[in-house]
Design an enzyme around this catalytic site. Structure first.
Site: not given
Length: 301
Positions: A215, A72, A128, A191, A125
């Site tokens: 992905g 980040l 973290c 992710t 987010n």
């Protein structure tokens, strides 16, 4: 034909946005994509002070995606407000600022600083590491999620989206906690934690050892979690994870996502999000869908 969707009262011209950390703050992509065609731009994570990020190597390719351990890295909220926001305001698209922090106090400083800025939504987010809790990510404990969400909502001047980590036993428990804390929406998935080893050098491919897998590899997991979450909460769900085409985006929408975010695909094709927005319209024309609301959660049981 209506492609407009609403997130916490904020109307997006279409449900396609960029995923945080994959599009910078838009400027570097503006040469390749028409930002005016996007429903929203989600910025790279913004902290209360500059973060250097992790040591390199920080990115590794996989057979069906990539691992990243950027950490980040960002210049801090003051630079962001002075440099990046004026650029984003030139475009006819909504601005969603991704906020990160190591402690509740760090999150709250950024949220308070953004109160006077002309933005549309904030995405928090919660992947973290929580320094106060021995580096367990905020988003991995329902109690932490509810408390942090409530703290942020008390000082927030804009609607709050809580971004959920998939690295939990039950994603619906975390989503319900965010809703209980007052979240206006949730976005998922962030992710998945992964690892790659260089067998020739017999060492880790990433200096951080582990990184976030994104992905195509994670899309089936993401679609499943979005479906579960959309059935567990009443607030809007923003879906992401491996979206590279309109068909991918439609899977998330049919699973219950009100909007979708395009991430890793931006690295391969800087125009990916714009093309997906156009292709969604083409799909609606082909199948005679007058309003995108007909598709949201429309998977047949």
């Amino acid at each position: 034909m209506n492609t407009r969707v609403k997130i916490a009262g904020v109307e997006l011209k279409n449900p396609v946005m960029t995923a945080s950390g994959t599009f910078g703050s838009g400027e570097e992509y503006s040469e390749f994509a028409d930002l005016n065609k996007l429903g929203a731009i989600v910025t790279k994570g913004v902290a209360n002070v500059p973060w250097e990020g992790n040591k390199p190597p920080r990115i590794a390719e996989t057979s069906s995606g990539m691992l990243n351990a950027i950490g980040l890295q960002n210049p801090g909220v003051e630079v962001f407000c002075k440099r990046d926001l004026p650029f984003l305001r030139k475009y006819d698209t909504k601005i969603i600022v991704n906020v990160c922090g190591h402690t509740p106090e760090e999150y709250l400083k950024v949220v308070e600083r953004l109160s006077d800025e002309s933005i549309d939504l904030m995405e928090i987010n919660i992947s973290c590491p929580n320094v106060n809790e021995g580096f367990l990510a905020f988003g991995q404990d329902a109690g932490h999620v509810e408390r942090l969400t409530a703290q942020i909502k008390k000082v927030a001047a804009h609607p709050v989206i809580m971004k959920l980590t998939p690295n939990v036993t039950d994603i619906t428990e975390i989503a319900k906690a965010a809703e209980a804390g007052g979240a206006d929406a949730v976005s998922l998935i962030n992710t998945l934690t992964g690892m790659k080893i260089d067998v020739r050098r017999r060492t880790f491919a990433l200096a951080n050892r582990t990184g976030g897998l994104s992905g195509p590899a994670i899309k089936p997991v993401a679609v499943r979690m979005v479906y579960q979450t959309a059935h567990a909460v009443k607030i809007p769900v923003i879906g992401m994870g491996g979206i590279a085409s309109a068909e991918d985006a439609l899977e998330f929408i049919l699973a219950g996502a009100t909007a979708v975010a395009v991430g890793t695909a931006n690295f391969r094709n800087p125009s990916a999000a714009e093309e997906i927005a156009d292709d969604l319209k083409a799909y609606m024309e082909q199948f005679k869908v007058d309003d995108i609301q007909e598709l949201i959660g429309g998977v047949r049981e």
